[in-house]
Design a protein around this motif. Structure first.
Motif, PDB file in Angstrom:
ATOM      1  N   GLY A  11      37.389  48.578  30.960  1.00  0.00           N
ATOM      2  CA  GLY A  11      38.293  47.408  30.750  1.00  0.00           C
ATOM      3  C   GLY A  11      38.097  47.033  30.072  1.00  0.00           C
ATOM      4  N   GLY A  41      43.764  43.228  30.653  1.00  0.00           N
ATOM      5  CA  GLY A  41      43.324  42.709  31.402  1.00  0.00           C
ATOM      6  C   GLY A  41      44.123  41.635  32.045  1.00  0.00           C
ATOM      7  N   ASP A 258      33.491  45.302  32.081  1.00  0.00           N
ATOM      8  CA  ASP A 258      34.165  44.837  32.280  1.00  0.00           C
ATOM      9  C   ASP A 258      35.026  44.380  33.858  1.00  0.00           C
ATOM     10  N   THR A 259      34.308  44.093  34.596  1.00  0.00           N
ATOM     11  CA  THR A 259      34.889  44.563  36.434  1.00  0.00           C
ATOM     12  C   THR A 259      33.875  44.077  37.356  1.00  0.00           C
ATOM     13  N   ALA A 260      34.686  43.454  38.135  1.00  0.00           N
ATOM     14  CA  ALA A 260      34.153  42.533  39.642  1.00  0.00           C
ATOM     15  C   ALA A 260      32.032  43.662  39.742  1.00  0.00           C
ATOM     16  N   TYR A 282      33.964  36.046  46.938  1.00  0.00           N
ATOM     17  CA  TYR A 282      34.958  35.726  45.656  1.00  0.00           C
ATOM     18  C   TYR A 282      36.073  34.158  45.959  1.00  0.00           C
ATOM     19  N   ASN A 412      45.502  44.865  39.663  1.00  0.00           N
ATOM     20  CA  ASN A 412      43.961  44.731  38.768  1.00  0.00           C
ATOM     21  C   ASN A 412      42.911  44.888  39.864  1.00  0.00           C
ATOM     22  N   ASN A 414      39.510  43.704  39.688  1.00  0.00           N
ATOM     23  CA  ASN A 414      38.709  42.500  38.887  1.00  0.00           C
ATOM     24  C   ASN A 414      39.474  41.659  40.090  1.00  0.00           C
ATOM     25  N   TYR A 415      40.234  41.975  40.403  1.00  0.00           N
ATOM     26  CA  TYR A 415      40.886  40.077  41.234  1.00  0.00           C
ATOM     27  C   TYR A 415      41.036  40.404  42.713  1.00  0.00           C
ATOM     28  N   ALA A 422      37.517  36.560  39.655  1.00  0.00           N
ATOM     29  CA  ALA A 422      36.594  37.502  39.824  1.00  0.00           C
ATOM     30  C   ALA A 422      34.242  37.036  40.254  1.00  0.00           C
ATOM     31  N   SER A 452      31.659  41.064  32.130  1.00  0.00           N
ATOM     32  CA  SER A 452      33.330  40.566  32.707  1.00  0.00           C
ATOM     33  C   SER A 452      33.510  39.068  33.008  1.00  0.00           C
ATOM     34  N   SER A 453      34.247  38.397  33.296  1.00  0.00           N
ATOM     35  CA  SER A 453      34.058  36.869  33.733  1.00  0.00           C
ATOM     36  C   SER A 453      33.052  36.832  35.184  1.00  0.00           C
TER      37      SER A 453
END
Length: 481
Positions: A11, A41, A258-260, A282, A412, A414-415, A422, A452-453
């Protein structure tokens, strides 16, 4: 994907690129895999409508970047041309009135006026006086002693007030509470809530501190600056390279995701950790619309035209009702049982950055919260809400491009369901993000870290998640402090 390097990052969002740069600066070999054909991203920019119009694909305004200790340390605040406007945000109300948050706190207090102006000062000024302590407290996981206990106490008490049913005790009129609620609604949750109030306090403080700035030309400048440094240090970036299983990234001493968290479920995890990830939740999605305009938005109140960021939706009560409806699975402005007006977060960067559009033209970036997985095309819904405060807006639209929550999630991974953060922003998930741990970036898999977030300190463009994960990986895998 199995060639040997020291560090693989999955990511190329700001957290992934920060982690990659930190590792490369330590002298390690680094590669980054990005599923899309372009890097960035959540900080990508692209021509989404007409030739000559530049739009931010996801995030657009970056107070957290300007306040980020990591961006400061990495030199991003010096190597990017930042635009920091005099007006951080505006909040139009019916009847041509508006709340305007000037970066100058005194000017904002004067504009609000009276007892509510003084109340606004008492809400924000004590945080501003210790803003580095507030950033430090909110910039990592919460299971630790704060470095500045006074800053943490001031922040916590205000979050407790604005995140509970006491949130109307401070103000007596409608402008100031609407202004603050517009900021709180960035967090996309029910109202009032402690988590969204905390996020709103941090953003409101930045509005009178570092400012609500953004890179000239678009958010892509953040990704490009980090990527250029990584490449100069010998790192590699591979685009059009989706990673759907950790088996695809064997051969590295450390892997930073850097992912979910869902990507971790492709591996053989201990049962307790797997169950924790299964319980991770989520939040609401967003439906986004970008407009190419023939001129500036014709706001009824001209001061709104000074603000790159505008919060739409009306009063505190209207915005709270809209956000609570979304949380309940209803769409404001569409479902009969939901409120008429949605909350809309809009940015008009061309009021201070004309490089985004041809001479005399403008762009408008806007999204509204929707139930997760929604397929709604929000073009008409957003247009109506802008028209509420800017009659004649519709006539200026040259072109538009929309993406539903489902489309955002598809573009994306991650979303998930269109959740751009995320993971739901709740107090439970600020502590458990995605697990309860003093080192939540570490996973049970040897050498695998989440950056990631979906890890502390949560979403926003500040690079802190990547920084903490990279520091931990360097120490544990390479013995580098």
């Amino acid at each position: 994907m199995t060639d040997v390097v020291d560090v693989t990052v999955v990511g190329s969002g700001p957290n992934g690129l920060v982690a990659a740069v930190v590792a490369a600066r330590a002298g390690l070999s680094v590669r980054v895999f990005e599923a899309s054909s372009s890097i960035g991203g959540g900080v990508r920019s692209a021509g989404l409508t007409l030739p000559g119009f530049q739009h931010d694909v996801c995030s657009a305004v970056h107070p957290a970047a300007l306040a980020s200790p990591v961006f400061r340390r990495l030199g991003l605040l010096d190597r990017i041309e930042w635009i920091v406007p005099e007006v951080s945000y505006a909040h139009p109300l019916d009847g041509g009135r508006a709340g305007v948050a000037w970066r100058d706190l005194d000017r904002t207090v004067e504009a609000i006026g009276g007892a509510d102006g003084r109340a606004w000062r008492r809400l924000i000024a004590p945080l501003l006086a210790r803003q580095r302590g507030v950033v430090s407290f909110t910039g990592s996981q919460l299971l630790r002693m704060p470095g500045d206990p006074i800053a943490a106490a001031r922040f916590g008490l205000r979050a407790l007030e604005q995140g509970t049913r006491r949130w109307n005790a401070r103000f007596s009129r409608d402008v100031a509470p609407a202004m603050f609620t517009g900021v709180v609604a960035h967090a996309a949750g029910g109202m009032p809530s402690l988590a969204s109030a905390g996020a709103g306090l941090l953003l409101a403080m930045h509005g009178h501190g570092v400012g609500w700035g953004f890179p000239k030309g678009g958010s892509q400048q953040i990704a490009d600056t980090l990527a250029n440094e990584l490449l100069s240090l010998g790192g590699r970036i591979v685009t059009d390279a989706p990673v759907t299983s950790l088996h695809q990234v064997r051969g590295s001493r450390a892997v930073l995701l850097d992912t979910a968290p869902d990507l971790l479920l492709s591996a053989d995890l201990p049962g307790r950790y797997r169950r924790a990830l299964r319980r991770y939740r989520y939040g609401s999605g967003v439906a986004k619309v970008d407009f190419a305009l023939d001129g500036p938005v014709p706001w009824t109140n001209p001061e709104v035209g000074l603000a790159p960021t505008v919060h739409l939706g009306g009063s505190r009560e209207e915005i709270a009702a809209a956000e609570n409806a979304v949380r309940a699975g209803l769409q404001p402005g569409v479902d009969d049982a939901a409120p008429q007006h949605p909350y809309v977060l809009a940015t008009q960067p061309t009021v201070v950055d004309p490089s985004r559009a041809p001479t005399g033209k403008h762009v408008l970036w806007a999204y509204t919260h929707v139930p997760a997985g929604s397929t709604l095309d929000a073009t008409e819904l957003v247009t109506r809400e802008v028209e509420r405060f800017a009659p004649g807006f519709r006539d200026l639209v040259l072109a538009s491009a929309s993406r539903s929550a489902v489309e955002i999630g598809a573009q994306n991974a991650n979303y998930v369901g269109g959740d751009i953060y995320a993971g739901e922003l709740s107090m439970r998930q600020f502590v458990k993000r995605p697990v309860v741990s003093t080192k939540p970036w570490r996973t049970p898999l040897e050498g695998v870290y989440l950056c990631s977030s979906a890890t502390p300190p949560g979403p926003a463009v500040h690079g802190m998640n990547g920084w903490w994960a990279a520091k931990l990986a360097l120490k544990e895998r390479f013995g580098i402090e």
